[in-house]
Design a protein around this motif. Structure first.
Motif, short mmCIF file in Angstrom:
data_model
loop_
_atom_site.label_atom_id
_atom_site.label_comp_id
_atom_site.label_asym_id
_atom_site.label_seq_id
_atom_site.Cartn_x
_atom_site.Cartn_y
_atom_site.Cartn_z
N LYS A 245 31.33 -19.44 5.59
CA LYS A 245 31.94 -18.56 4.58
C LYS A 245 30.87 -18.00 3.65
O LYS A 245 30.85 -16.81 3.37
CB LYS A 245 32.98 -19.35 3.79
N GLN A 246 29.98 -18.85 3.17
CA GLN A 246 28.93 -18.41 2.26
C GLN A 246 27.99 -17.43 2.96
O GLN A 246 27.53 -16.44 2.37
CB GLN A 246 28.13 -19.60 1.73
N ARG A 247 27.67 -17.68 4.23
CA ARG A 247 26.79 -16.80 4.99
C ARG A 247 27.44 -15.42 5.16
O ARG A 247 26.78 -14.39 5.01
CB ARG A 247 26.47 -17.42 6.34
N ASP A 248 28.74 -15.39 5.46
CA ASP A 248 29.44 -14.11 5.62
C ASP A 248 29.49 -13.34 4.30
O ASP A 248 29.30 -12.12 4.29
CB ASP A 248 30.86 -14.34 6.15
N GLU A 249 29.75 -14.03 3.20
CA GLU A 249 29.78 -13.37 1.89
C GLU A 249 28.41 -12.78 1.54
O GLU A 249 28.31 -11.66 1.04
CB GLU A 249 30.21 -14.35 0.81
N MET A 250 27.36 -13.53 1.82
CA MET A 250 26.01 -13.06 1.52
C MET A 250 25.67 -11.85 2.38
O MET A 250 25.06 -10.89 1.89
CB MET A 250 24.98 -14.18 1.76
N SER A 251 26.06 -11.85 3.64
CA SER A 251 25.74 -10.71 4.50
C SER A 251 26.51 -9.47 4.05
O SER A 251 25.99 -8.35 4.13
CB SER A 251 26.03 -11.02 5.96
N GLU A 252 27.73 -9.64 3.55
CA GLU A 252 28.47 -8.50 3.01
C GLU A 252 27.78 -7.93 1.77
O GLU A 252 27.70 -6.71 1.60
CB GLU A 252 29.90 -8.91 2.66
N GLN A 253 27.29 -8.79 0.91
CA GLN A 253 26.57 -8.34 -0.29
C GLN A 253 25.31 -7.57 0.10
O GLN A 253 25.02 -6.50 -0.46
CB GLN A 253 26.19 -9.52 -1.17
N ALA B 248 24.71 -6.06 2.96
CA ALA B 248 25.08 -4.81 3.62
C ALA B 248 25.49 -3.77 2.57
O ALA B 248 25.15 -2.58 2.70
CB ALA B 248 26.22 -5.04 4.60
N GLY B 249 26.18 -4.18 1.52
CA GLY B 249 26.56 -3.27 0.45
C GLY B 249 25.35 -2.72 -0.28
O GLY B 249 25.28 -1.53 -0.60
N ARG B 250 24.38 -3.58 -0.54
CA ARG B 250 23.16 -3.14 -1.22
C ARG B 250 22.37 -2.17 -0.35
O ARG B 250 21.83 -1.18 -0.84
CB ARG B 250 22.28 -4.34 -1.56
N VAL B 251 22.29 -2.44 0.94
CA VAL B 251 21.57 -1.56 1.85
C VAL B 251 22.26 -0.21 1.92
O VAL B 251 21.60 0.84 1.89
CB VAL B 251 21.45 -2.21 3.25
N ALA B 252 23.58 -0.20 1.99
CA ALA B 252 24.33 1.06 2.04
C ALA B 252 24.11 1.86 0.76
O ALA B 252 23.92 3.08 0.80
CB ALA B 252 25.81 0.79 2.25
N GLY B 253 24.12 1.19 -0.39
CA GLY B 253 23.87 1.87 -1.66
C GLY B 253 22.47 2.45 -1.72
O GLY B 253 22.26 3.58 -2.19
N ALA B 254 21.49 1.71 -1.23
CA ALA B 254 20.11 2.20 -1.22
C ALA B 254 19.97 3.41 -0.30
O ALA B 254 19.27 4.37 -0.62
CB ALA B 254 19.16 1.09 -0.79
N LYS B 255 20.66 3.37 0.85
CA LYS B 255 20.61 4.51 1.76
C LYS B 255 21.24 5.75 1.13
O LYS B 255 20.74 6.86 1.29
CB LYS B 255 21.34 4.17 3.07
N GLN B 256 22.34 5.56 0.40
CA GLN B 256 22.98 6.70 -0.27
C GLN B 256 22.06 7.29 -1.33
O GLN B 256 21.94 8.52 -1.45
CB GLN B 256 24.31 6.28 -0.89
N LYS B 257 21.41 6.44 -2.11
CA LYS B 257 20.49 6.93 -3.14
C LYS B 257 19.32 7.68 -2.50
O LYS B 257 18.91 8.73 -2.99
CB LYS B 257 19.95 5.77 -3.97
N LEU B 258 18.82 7.15 -1.40
CA LEU B 258 17.71 7.80 -0.72
C LEU B 258 18.14 9.16 -0.18
O LEU B 258 17.41 10.15 -0.30
CB LEU B 258 17.20 6.91 0.42
N ALA B 259 19.32 9.22 0.40
CA ALA B 259 19.82 10.50 0.92
C ALA B 259 20.03 11.50 -0.22
O ALA B 259 19.72 12.69 -0.08
CB ALA B 259 21.12 10.28 1.68
N ALA B 260 20.55 11.04 -1.35
CA ALA B 260 20.74 11.92 -2.50
C ALA B 260 19.40 12.44 -3.01
O ALA B 260 19.27 13.62 -3.34
CB ALA B 260 21.49 11.19 -3.60
N ASN B 261 18.42 11.58 -3.08
CA ASN B 261 17.08 12.00 -3.53
C ASN B 261 16.48 13.02 -2.57
O ASN B 261 15.86 13.99 -2.99
CB ASN B 261 16.15 10.80 -3.68
N ARG B 262 16.67 12.79 -1.28
CA ARG B 262 16.14 13.73 -0.29
C ARG B 262 16.81 15.09 -0.41
O ARG B 262 16.16 16.12 -0.31
CB ARG B 262 16.33 13.18 1.12
#
Length: 90
Positions: free
Chosen positions: A52-60, A62-76
């Protein structure tokens, strides 16, 4: 948590060796035997008990990576717009 599971297994295996229910190893290898046996027991326990803890951490993550990708795309896209504007208005 994983360290706690390992320490619990280490204490349990050491107690079982002391009682005589588990072989004590060969010669001076008693401590190494106890540690290795505790590692072998704690690894699958950690995998199952901490799922359960491993799944929660991977979701967190994945959310951070998705947010970083969105910021990078916006900057580009902002950079592309600035480059286009510079080409149009030299």
């Amino acid at each position: 948590m994983r360290l706690g599971i390992f320490v619990g297994c280490l204490v349990l295996v050491a107690a079982l060796v002391r009682i005589g229910w588990v072989p004590a190893g060969l010669g001076d290898a008693n401590f190494a035997w106890v540690v290795l046996l505790a590692l072998v027991i704690s690894a699958p326990l950690s995998f199952v008990l901490l799922r359960k803890q491993r799944d929660e951490m991977s979701e967190q993550i994945a959310g951070r990576v998705a947010g970083a990708k969105q910021k990078l795309a916006a900057n580009r896209s902002q950079e592309d717009l600035a480059d286009d504007a510079a080409r149009v208005n030299p």
